[in-house]
Design a protein around this motif. Structure first.
Motif, short mmCIF file in Angstrom:
data_model
loop_
_atom_site.label_atom_id
_atom_site.label_comp_id
_atom_site.label_asym_id
_atom_site.label_seq_id
_atom_site.Cartn_x
_atom_site.Cartn_y
_atom_site.Cartn_z
N GLY A 161 -1.04 2.12 -0.70
CA GLY A 161 -2.44 2.45 -0.91
C GLY A 161 -2.86 2.51 -2.37
O GLY A 161 -3.92 3.02 -2.70
N LYS A 162 -2.02 1.96 -3.25
CA LYS A 162 -2.31 2.00 -4.69
C LYS A 162 -3.60 1.26 -5.02
O LYS A 162 -4.48 1.78 -5.72
N THR A 163 -3.72 0.02 -4.54
CA THR A 163 -4.91 -0.79 -4.82
C THR A 163 -6.15 -0.17 -4.21
O THR A 163 -7.23 -0.17 -4.81
N PHE A 164 -6.03 0.38 -3.01
CA PHE A 164 -7.17 1.02 -2.36
C PHE A 164 -7.67 2.21 -3.19
O PHE A 164 -8.87 2.43 -3.30
N PRO B 157 -6.54 -10.55 -2.70
CA PRO B 157 -7.95 -10.69 -2.28
C PRO B 157 -8.74 -9.39 -2.40
O PRO B 157 -9.97 -9.42 -2.27
N ASP B 158 -8.06 -8.26 -2.62
CA ASP B 158 -8.73 -6.96 -2.64
C ASP B 158 -9.83 -6.87 -3.69
O ASP B 158 -10.78 -6.10 -3.52
N ASP C 274 -5.27 -4.03 -12.27
CA ASP C 274 -4.34 -3.89 -11.15
C ASP C 274 -3.13 -4.79 -11.39
O ASP C 274 -3.28 -5.93 -11.85
N GLU C 275 -1.97 -4.26 -11.07
CA GLU C 275 -0.69 -4.95 -11.35
C GLU C 275 -0.63 -5.37 -12.82
O GLU C 275 -0.31 -6.51 -13.17
N ALA D 259 -11.71 2.91 2.03
CA ALA D 259 -12.72 1.85 1.89
C ALA D 259 -11.98 0.53 2.04
O ALA D 259 -11.33 0.07 1.10
N ASP D 260 -12.05 -0.06 3.23
CA ASP D 260 -11.34 -1.31 3.46
C ASP D 260 -12.13 -2.49 2.90
O ASP D 260 -13.15 -2.30 2.22
N ALA D 261 -11.68 -3.70 3.18
CA ALA D 261 -12.30 -4.88 2.59
C ALA D 261 -13.76 -5.02 3.00
O ALA D 261 -14.62 -5.34 2.18
#
Length: 718
Positions: A377-380, A406-407, A485-486, A601-603
């Protein structure tokens, strides 16, 4: 406490029944202290640990130890659920729901119940017959007669034998009489009694025989509800846990654990809490390290035990024990789905803590590091903060994703600059876009400091950016957010990583004070690269004020994310379960260090929010950069760096003709008309030799990659 393995998808009817139950017995703290061992004349507490397990906690913020006088300990005459029309109506409503649910549940399964009852009743006939035969033969006396025989006591043996014969005769008479009654009275009752009486007798007989015949672990009727395991926490259980954890001794003076407050239910009704005073010499750190042992002593899961520092004393802390695992339940969808404008100067909603309290993060003046294992859940979590900034039309966004997931793609709707992955795109080389974006941000930060220092004091007090300045277009200093991110990927790109790493370190140290915040996420907090780049990675990682660590592989990695000393203070994200998606430890955002369940919060949610954010920016006239369709051209070019970037991994040399073609194709804004001769002259001006480079067996003049690297290093040192 409820077990974390209970069925949460099923309606919690036990909670409904709890509203109907009478008030539970409570344990008074003062009374508990009076129950001491006979030899404890110095005030030691006694123990009464053999309390039953309750099915569910009592709802509401009710004191577990109410402050009542010792002379008045009567329970209320009218139970709480009957006191007042509102409570009575509420209880009746829940009773109807419970009854209706159970009736439907068992009605659907009644045919299967009947089949099982018939089978086990048949088995029960044989088992009952065996029991009656053993009862008739007085088998319980066999061991006594055997003992008399072994002891060579014929008198006792004969006495027991005569007693057994007499008992058998009497029991045989009883069994024959019962058999005659059943065989003769059964048909007669069947012929004369009403049908409903026969049905009741048959059902009762089958049920009784089935109960006798079935195994103890095979109930015929399954429960309609799944009850969680709940232990009522009282002072004696707490004392037992602390003493078992080695935090004191009940029989030694000055080594007893004491209570600094009355034990009470918290306001949310989800757990119990009490203030603990450890013996002199014991510290808060000792309690944190013994958290697992305390959980064992309380007979609950470690995820249900939370220890909070008390600022008044280092030996005092607050113990909070949740009724059930608070981290196994999601926080729900993000409130940003309302798609209303936000204000970056106000805290951003982030999630709920272990006690269900809302957790927000102050984004202004902050740099935030988010670290975790993959798929935790890091990116979320990072995207949640970026979405909040996106809904403020006066925030300028830069989104750089080294992973190319794609996030983040939909952020192209609002981002001034964005780059995804490392592969070449129509917008150019992502690494070059990142480098140019960082150069532009650095120039903006330096310019801001100069202009802020020249503004009048009434406009810019203390020379700091204000909300009015940031939102006034004439000052050209909007709040900016950079999302990485990353980001570890940008430290492993070869020569270009040196400048990117240096810019990262500079900006994370200097930019937040100028109104440029960073939200950075990585799955490699331990570092990447070698030499100077590796050192800059560590410097970049360690210069974040706010840390959020979801599940990590070890406490060492957790400490890298949360900051040095987190583990010694009891914060270890490696103890989080793999099933805790979006759950992490938040450190540095406030005085507390809560375990947070982030909002979801999903895509689809992100796309909806970003579409609304774009409309807000269009109305406010703040849509800029790539989101506005602008062609982001580089302000200047660096020939050596550009030429170095054209070399693919593993290439040791390149002919001038090939180099010119690549430059013209990838960087047309600067090299559209470049030729082999002109690029050769420009590169040789930096001291790079023109050497023979073979391609497809043909040797032509070109440059070697080590000569380019030598020239870049010479320029940096010079």
């Amino acid at each position: 406490m409820t077990s974390p393995n209970d069925d949460r998808d099923r309606f919690d009817w036990r909670a409904a029944e709890a509203d109907l139950a009478a008030d539970a017995d409570v344990v008074d703290l003062d009374a508990a202290r009076l129950r001491r061992s006979p030899g404890a004349a110095d005030g030691g507490q006694g123990s009464h640990f053999d309390l039953p397990l309750d099915e569910q906690p009592s709802p509401g913020g009710v004191l577990v130890d109410p402050p009542v006088s010792k002379s008045s300990r009567q329970a209320p005459i009218v139970p709480t659920w009957l006191s007042g029309w509102h409570n009575l109506r509420h209880a009746a409503k829940h009773a109807a729901k419970v009854t209706g649910y159970r009736a439907g549940f068992h009605a659907l399964r009644s045919p299967w119940y009947a089949v099982q009852a018939g089978f086990w009743a048949t088995v029960g006939v044989f088992r009952l017959s065996g029991r009656l035969l053993r009862w008739w033969w007085v088998l319980e006396q066999h061991s006594l007669r055997q003992h008399a025989a072994d002891a060579n006591d014929p008198q006792m043996w004969l006495k027991l034998h005569r007693e057994a014969k007499s008992t058998r005769a009497w029991r045989a008479f009883v069994l024959i009489a019962a058999a005659v009654t059943v065989l003769c009275g059964g048909p007669l009752a069947y012929a004369l009694a009403p049908w409903w009486t026969v049905v009741i007798v048959v059902v009762a007989a089958v049920a009784g025989l089935a109960h006798i015949g079935r195994p103890a672990d095979r109930p015929i009727i399954t429960p309609a509800t799944v009850a969680g395991r709940f232990r009522r926490i009282n002072p004696d259980i707490v004392l037992r846990a602390y003493y078992a954890a080695g935090l004191g001794h009940p029989d030694k003076p000055h080594q007893r654990v004491e209570f600094g407050s009355t034990m009470a239910r918290d306001a949310s009704g989800t757990g119990s809490q009490v203030s603990i005073d450890l013996p002199y010499g014991k510290t808060f750190d000792d309690a944190v390290k013994a958290r697992g042992a305390i959980a064992s002593g309380l007979d609950v899961a470690i995820s249900q035990v939370f220890i909070t520092r008390d600022p008044t004393s280092h030996r005092r802390h607050t113990l909070w024990v949740a009724d059930k695992d608070p981290l196994a339940q999601g926080a729900g969808r993000t409130p940003l789905l309302k798609c209303k404008p936000t204000d970056i100067w106000q805290p951003a909603p982030f999630g709920l803590d272990e006690r269900g309290n809302k957790v927000s993060i102050e984004l202004m003046w902050s740099s935030i590091l988010i670290g975790a294992q993959p798929r935790q859940g890091k990116t979320f979590a990072a995207r949640l903060l970026a979405l909040y900034a996106a809904l403020d039309p006066y925030v300028k966004l830069t989104v750089l994703d080294g992973g190319g997931k794609p996030d983040w793609r939909k952020f192209a709707l609002v981002a001034d600059r964005c780059a995804f992955g490392l592969a070449m795109t129509r917008d150019g080389d992502p690494a070059e876009i990142v480098l140019e974006a960082l150069r532009e941000i650095k120039a903006d930060v330096q310019d801001r400091y100069e202009r802020l220092s020249k503004l009048p004091v009434d406009v810019c007090p203390e020379g700091k950016l204000t909300r009015a300045i940031a939102r006034d277009p004439k000052y050209r200093m909007p709040v900016r957010m950079v999302v990485l991110d990353e980001f570890q990927e940008y430290f492993d790109l070869g020569e270009i990583s040196k400048e990117i790493a240096a810019l990262f370190v500079y900006l994370v140290k200097v930019a937040p004070a100028a109104g440029v915040m960073f939200v950075d996420a990585t799955q490699r907090p331990s570092g990447i690269g070698a030499g100077q780049v590796a050192q800059q990675f560590i410097s970049f990682r360690d210069n974040h004020q706010v840390r959020f660590s979801l599940r990590t592989g070890s406490w060492q990695v957790s400490d890298l994310v949360l900051g040095s000393g987190a583990y010694s203070e009891g914060f270890d994200s490696s103890t989080l379960l793999p099933s805790y998606k979006g759950v992490g430890i938040l450190r540095g955002a406030s005085d507390a260090t809560p375990t947070v369940r982030t909002y979801l919060a999903d895509a689809d949610d992100a796309e909806k929010i970003l579409i609304a954010a774009r409309k807000l920016r269009e109305v406010a006239g703040t849509l800029t950069g790539m989101a506005a369709g602008e062609d982001i051209a580089r302000a200047s070019r660096d020939v050596l760096a550009d030429v170095r970037a054209m070399f693919e991994t593993g290439e040791r040399g390149m002919q001038w003709e090939d180099l010119a073609d690549r430059l013209a194709g990838r960087l047309p804004e600067h090299y559209a008309d470049i030729t082999a001769e002109s690029i050769s002259a420009q590169v040789r001006a930096f001291g790079v030799r023109s050497v023979d480079v073979k391609r497809s067996g043909k040797a032509l003049k070109g440059a070697k990659v080590e000569d380019i690297d030598t020239a870049i290093a010479r320029r940096q040192t010079g």
